[in-house]
Structures are given as structure tokens and as C-alpha cells.
Design a protein around this motif. Structure first.
Motif, short mmCIF file in Angstrom:
data_model
loop_
_atom_site.label_atom_id
_atom_site.label_comp_id
_atom_site.label_asym_id
_atom_site.label_seq_id
_atom_site.Cartn_x
_atom_site.Cartn_y
_atom_site.Cartn_z
N ILE A 259 36.82 110.61 110.19
CA ILE A 259 35.68 108.98 111.05
C ILE A 259 34.04 109.57 110.75
CG2 ILE A 259 35.91 107.59 112.98
CD1 ILE A 259 38.46 107.89 111.87
N VAL A 260 33.59 108.99 109.42
CA VAL A 260 32.21 108.52 110.00
C VAL A 260 31.80 108.08 111.33
CG1 VAL A 260 30.07 108.02 107.79
CG2 VAL A 260 32.18 108.95 106.78
N VAL A 261 30.88 108.42 111.35
CA VAL A 261 30.21 108.00 112.78
C VAL A 261 28.85 107.24 112.55
CG1 VAL A 261 29.76 108.20 115.11
CG2 VAL A 261 32.33 109.07 114.16
N CYS A 262 28.24 106.54 112.87
CA CYS A 262 26.76 106.28 112.77
C CYS A 262 26.62 105.38 113.84
CB CYS A 262 25.93 105.39 111.60
SG CYS A 262 27.10 104.02 111.35
N GLY A 263 25.16 105.75 114.60
CA GLY A 263 24.76 104.28 115.55
C GLY A 263 23.79 104.40 116.44
N ILE A 264 24.27 104.07 117.79
CA ILE A 264 22.76 104.15 119.03
C ILE A 264 24.32 104.54 120.29
CG2 ILE A 264 21.74 102.88 120.17
CD1 ILE A 264 20.62 101.49 117.72
N GLU A 265 23.65 105.32 120.85
CA GLU A 265 22.45 106.27 121.41
C GLU A 265 22.89 107.53 120.75
OE1 GLU A 265 18.74 105.84 123.74
OE2 GLU A 265 20.28 104.26 124.96
N ALA A 266 22.37 108.11 120.45
CA ALA A 266 23.19 109.96 119.82
C ALA A 266 23.41 110.74 121.36
CB ALA A 266 22.15 110.41 118.98
N HIS A 267 23.22 109.98 122.24
CA HIS A 267 22.64 111.32 123.35
C HIS A 267 24.46 110.51 124.19
CE1 HIS A 267 20.06 108.67 125.21
NE2 HIS A 267 19.95 109.32 126.62
N VAL A 268 24.50 109.50 124.22
CA VAL A 268 25.57 108.78 124.94
C VAL A 268 26.34 108.07 124.32
CG1 VAL A 268 25.66 106.91 126.58
CG2 VAL A 268 23.69 108.32 126.26
N ALA B 80 20.33 107.54 116.14
CA ALA B 80 19.12 107.27 116.73
C ALA B 80 19.46 106.97 118.63
CB ALA B 80 18.20 106.42 116.34
N SER B 81 17.76 107.93 119.14
CA SER B 81 18.55 107.31 120.64
C SER B 81 17.01 106.75 121.05
CB SER B 81 18.65 108.54 121.93
OG SER B 81 19.94 109.17 121.60
N ARG B 82 16.85 106.79 122.60
CA ARG B 82 15.39 106.18 122.41
C ARG B 82 14.14 107.49 122.59
NH1 ARG B 82 16.96 105.24 127.69
NH2 ARG B 82 18.94 106.32 127.20
N THR B 83 14.73 108.47 122.44
CA THR B 83 14.17 109.49 122.22
C THR B 83 14.06 110.36 121.74
OG1 THR B 83 14.16 110.85 124.10
CG2 THR B 83 12.69 109.00 124.51
N ALA B 84 12.91 110.79 120.79
CA ALA B 84 13.61 112.02 119.42
C ALA B 84 14.31 112.73 120.69
CB ALA B 84 12.44 112.49 119.08
N SER B 85 13.83 113.40 121.71
CA SER B 85 14.37 114.49 122.34
C SER B 85 16.17 114.32 122.79
CB SER B 85 13.70 115.03 123.68
OG SER B 85 13.86 113.75 124.17
N SER B 86 16.04 112.75 123.41
CA SER B 86 17.22 112.71 123.65
C SER B 86 18.11 112.65 123.02
CB SER B 86 17.28 111.20 124.04
OG SER B 86 16.87 111.34 125.55
N GLU C 233 17.98 114.91 120.07
CA GLU C 233 17.77 116.43 119.26
C GLU C 233 19.62 116.50 120.54
OE1 GLU C 233 17.96 119.59 118.04
OE2 GLU C 233 17.52 117.99 117.31
N VAL C 234 19.25 116.09 121.63
CA VAL C 234 20.31 117.06 122.91
C VAL C 234 21.65 116.06 122.43
CG1 VAL C 234 21.38 116.57 124.87
CG2 VAL C 234 19.14 117.44 124.20
N GLY C 235 21.78 115.22 121.89
CA GLY C 235 23.34 114.19 121.50
C GLY C 235 23.59 115.12 120.71
N VAL C 236 22.99 115.19 119.47
CA VAL C 236 23.25 116.07 117.47
C VAL C 236 23.56 117.63 117.85
CG1 VAL C 236 22.09 116.93 115.89
CG2 VAL C 236 21.79 114.10 116.70
N ARG C 237 22.90 117.84 119.48
CA ARG C 237 23.30 119.26 119.43
C ARG C 237 24.65 119.97 120.37
NH1 ARG C 237 18.00 123.12 121.62
NH2 ARG C 237 16.51 122.73 119.72
N ARG C 238 25.37 118.61 120.84
CA ARG C 238 26.59 118.60 122.20
C ARG C 238 27.03 118.68 120.47
NH1 ARG C 238 27.18 117.15 127.66
NH2 ARG C 238 29.90 117.03 127.16
N MET C 239 27.08 117.40 119.64
CA MET C 239 28.14 116.97 118.70
C MET C 239 28.56 117.76 117.66
SD MET C 239 27.30 113.01 117.71
CE MET C 239 25.54 113.04 117.62
N ARG C 240 27.65 119.04 117.88
CA ARG C 240 27.51 119.83 116.84
C ARG C 240 27.99 121.28 118.05
NH1 ARG C 240 22.38 120.55 114.06
NH2 ARG C 240 22.68 119.21 112.63
N ALA C 241 28.11 121.41 118.60
CA ALA C 241 29.06 122.54 119.77
C ALA C 241 29.90 122.48 119.60
CB ALA C 241 27.79 122.46 121.10
N ALA C 242 30.49 120.30 119.55
CA ALA C 242 31.74 120.09 119.82
C ALA C 242 32.69 120.46 118.72
CB ALA C 242 32.24 118.55 120.60
#
Length: 191
Positions: A104-113, A137-143, A145-154
Motif C-alpha cells: 500500500i503506497v500512502v500519501c495525504g494529510i495529516e502525517a501525524h494523525v 504533510a501536516s499543519r506544521t513541520a514538527s507535526s 516529523e513526529v508522524g514520519v518518525r512514528r511511522m518509521r518506528a512502526a
């Protein structure tokens, strides 16, 4: 030995476009490049006969998928959802089962939610989640980044629009060559 994820295979892949909706437009960091990348990914996947699933989070309140993607998504009905995860909607799970594909290739909004929770559920279902990092993407770059880190860890597989579309390009049949030329044009147009 380190695990190397499978290459994306158009015969095994599905594109999941998560919640690229009108209400997010003024709030998303990097809106224009996100939209261009999502559009190119949709068009490229469709040209390679990769099925596309589109979700909308509570469209009554957040609006529908943005009009800029309407042409690329022609004939694809968005799935309305109330859960943050796209797999929280039975219709999404039904379509994934119907397509019978495990990448499953995933794209969209919001990365952290919604993207992150969708990726977690994809992984829990035993499928691979290839996240196009230049198309989330997310509303902020920091959000983001947190979403990407969480997905990477998973256990998600980091990807990108061009990487996802060209990963199988070593198989140069004349039909694939023709489709790859179309994908190249699409990618050049988005720049």
C-alpha cells in the motif's frame, strides 16, 4: 542480516490517498508541492494500472477532496470516514480485500494523525506500507516529523513519488517504456 523491503510491484500495489481536503488548504505547511506530488503520484499509479483508493475525513465539516485532483481521480469515488485511520472505514478494508494486493503506497494529510494511523493499521493487517514522504504533510513541520518518525518506528517503508513510480523500471518492456515516458512527463509538469 538486515531486512530489505520488497520492491514496489505494480501488480501488488494500491495507492491510498488520505484526506486531501479543502479545509486543510490554508493550514498545511507546503500545500502547493504536496498537491503537485499527490497529483503526479495518482496519475503515475493510474498509468501503471495501480488501483487508487481515496478517503475523506468527515467531508460535511472538512469539505471534499480538492478540485485540483478531480481530473486525476476521475471515476474514483471517495470513501467517507469518521475514524482517523482510513482502515477505520469498512469500505476501505473491503476495497483492499477486493484488490488483493499487499503493498500500500500512502500519501495525504495529516502525517501525524490520519496518515500515521492508516499506516499503523496497514502494518497490523500484514501488508506493507510504502509512504511517499514527499506527498504527506501536516499543519506544521514538527507535526509532520513526529508522524514520519512514528511511522518509521512502526515499520513503514520510506518512499517518494519518483521512487514509487520508477522502482520497477528495470523491466523495460515496450509497454512499460511507454508508460514510464508518460510518468516522466507528469513529473516534469509538476515542477
Amino acid at each position: 542480516m538486515r531486512h530489505v523491503p520488497d520492491r514496489l510491484d505494480p501488480d501488488r500495489a494500491v495507492l491510498l490517498v488520505v484526506d486531501v481536503q479543502e479545509a486543510f488548504r490554508p493550514h498545511i505547511d507546503g500545500w502547493a508541492p504536496l498537491v503537485a506530488n499527490v497529483d503526479a503520484l495518482i496519475r503515475g499509479c493510474r498509468s501503471l494500472d495501480v488501483p487508487v483508493i481515496v478517503t475523506e475525513q468527515y467531508p460535511k465539516g472538512l469539505g471534499h477532496t480538492i478540485p485540483e485532483l478531480a481530473e486525476a481521480l476521475d471515476g474514483i469515488a471517495p470513501i467517507e470516514k469518521r475514524a482517523f485511520s482510513s482502515l477505520g472505514a469498512q469500505e476501505t478494508r473491503d476495497q483492499l480485500e477486493q484488490f488483493g494486493r499487499d503493498q500500500i503506497v500512502v500519501c495525504g494529510i495529516e502525517a501525524h494523525v490520519c496518515v500515521q494511523q492508516s499506516v499503523a493499521d496497514i502494518l497490523r493487517s500484514g501488508r506493507q506500507a510504502h509512504v511517499a514522504l514527499d506527498a504527506v504533510a501536516s499543519r506544521t513541520a514538527s507535526s509532520r516529523e513526529v508522524g514520519v518518525r512514528r511511522m518509521r518506528a512502526a515499520g513503514m517503508v520510506p518512499s517518494g513519488v519518483e521512487l514509487a513510480l520508477f522502482e520497477r523500471s528495470e523491466e523495460h518492456t515496450s509497454e512499460l517504456q511507454s508508460r514510464l515516458h508518460l510518468v516522466c512527463r507528469l513529473l516534469l509538469e509538476k515542477k
